[in-house]
Write a protein that holds these residues in place. Sequence first.
Motif, short mmCIF file in Angstrom:
data_model
loop_
_atom_site.label_atom_id
_atom_site.label_comp_id
_atom_site.label_asym_id
_atom_site.label_seq_id
_atom_site.Cartn_x
_atom_site.Cartn_y
_atom_site.Cartn_z
N SER A 85 0.75 -1.21 0.06
CA SER A 85 -0.14 0.04 -0.12
C SER A 85 1.09 1.20 0.00
O SER A 85 1.54 1.64 1.22
N TYR A 91 -10.94 7.61 -5.35
CA TYR A 91 -9.75 6.75 -5.49
C TYR A 91 -9.64 6.04 -6.96
O TYR A 91 -10.43 5.35 -7.25
N GLY A 131 -7.64 4.05 -9.55
CA GLY A 131 -6.63 2.77 -9.67
C GLY A 131 -6.89 2.03 -8.23
O GLY A 131 -6.16 1.42 -7.56
N ALA A 132 -8.23 1.59 -8.04
CA ALA A 132 -8.56 0.94 -6.82
C ALA A 132 -8.20 -0.45 -6.76
O ALA A 132 -8.07 -1.26 -5.76
N TYR A 170 -7.54 -3.59 -2.18
CA TYR A 170 -6.35 -3.59 -0.84
C TYR A 170 -6.58 -2.51 -0.11
O TYR A 170 -6.98 -2.33 0.95
N PRO A 189 -7.92 0.50 -0.71
CA PRO A 189 -9.10 1.27 -0.20
C PRO A 189 -9.75 0.48 0.75
O PRO A 189 -10.60 1.30 1.57
N ASP A 218 -11.33 2.09 -11.14
CA ASP A 218 -10.38 1.09 -11.94
C ASP A 218 -11.01 0.82 -13.42
O ASP A 218 -12.24 0.77 -13.61
N ALA A 278 -10.03 -1.76 -15.16
CA ALA A 278 -9.74 -3.46 -15.50
C ALA A 278 -10.99 -4.18 -14.87
O ALA A 278 -11.06 -4.28 -13.84
N VAL A 318 -10.12 -6.83 -12.14
CA VAL A 318 -9.74 -6.52 -10.81
C VAL A 318 -11.05 -5.99 -10.29
O VAL A 318 -11.48 -6.12 -9.02
N ASN A 324 -12.49 4.64 -16.77
CA ASN A 324 -10.98 4.92 -17.41
C ASN A 324 -10.72 6.51 -16.76
O ASN A 324 -11.47 7.40 -17.09
N ALA A 325 -9.69 6.46 -15.95
CA ALA A 325 -9.39 7.99 -15.07
C ALA A 325 -8.89 8.80 -16.19
O ALA A 325 -8.86 10.15 -15.99
N ASP A 363 -3.36 6.04 -7.86
CA ASP A 363 -2.38 5.15 -7.87
C ASP A 363 -2.53 4.23 -9.07
O ASP A 363 -3.12 2.99 -9.05
N ILE A 364 -2.03 4.88 -10.39
CA ILE A 364 -2.03 4.18 -11.59
C ILE A 364 -0.85 4.31 -12.28
O ILE A 364 -0.27 5.49 -12.24
N GLN A 376 0.79 4.89 -15.26
CA GLN A 376 0.47 5.26 -16.59
C GLN A 376 1.55 6.15 -16.83
O GLN A 376 1.81 6.93 -16.04
#
Length: 223
Positions: free
Chosen positions: A52, A75, A77-78, A82, A84, A101, A103, A106, A126-127, A146-147, A149
């Motif tokens: 984390s 948040y 990229g969750a 974990y 979150p 997120d 994907a 996930v 998509n952020a 937290d992504i 890219q």
Amino acid sequence: MEEINKFGVYKKRFGKKYVYFTKSIYPGFRGFDERIEKFDGSEFREVRPERSKFVAAIAKGLMQTGIKPGAKVLYLGASHGYTPSFMSDVIGPDGFLFCLDFAPRVVKDLVFVCEKRKNMVPFLENACHPETYEDMIPKVDAVFQDIAQREQVKIFVENCNMFLKQGGFGLLALKARSVDVTKKPKDIFKQVRAVLEKEMVIVDYRELDPFEKDHAFFVVKKK
Ligand SMILES: C[S@@+](CC[C@H](N)C(=O)[O-])C[C@H]1O[C@@H](n2cnc3c(N)ncnc32)[C@H](O)[C@@H]1O
């Protein structure tokens, strides 16, 4: 069990090492095979700073987070949920976590975590395109990202501009190698600092080694 800077993240020494915890707002919840400690009539869940970046930054001495009881947080990229799930303990039952997120693999797991923790909701989005979820998410007290890219800084600034309340905090976990694998991480950190400073005030900064190599953590406020 000692709370760190009133952040809702606790530490306890085991031998030579500190172990980190949050106080569970859903006693009995075991989402990630985490260790549980009972203390003072409450249940505490172990959160690993190697997993984390939020807790790694706190373990590295962060002085401000903006993530506090009652906070509404976006948040980005969750993933499987974990970090979150621990942030959900920190913000408590009066706070709310919008977990995004892109994907599907996930988000499937994230949905199960959100079903058990009522202050979290999942979004498959998509952020890079905040306009697609603008109508579903209100202004928040904090944007956490937290992504990994290449365009992670641009994505962060756009989401902060769109969703952050005046006086709110932006928290960026930056992976230097995703921005440019050919440059030294320290140079990327400097470059990112300059970009962020054009639009925001940097109120805290930590490098996350040894928990996460080549990562830095920025805390910003809107100007
Ligand atoms: C390192 S993982 C996040 C781990 C999580 N923050 C935690 O601590 O438990 C990065 C996540 O960002 C997601 N991601 C990457 N680019 C994205 C984008 N443009 N929009 C939404 N999610 C994205 C990936 O699918 C992945 O699940």
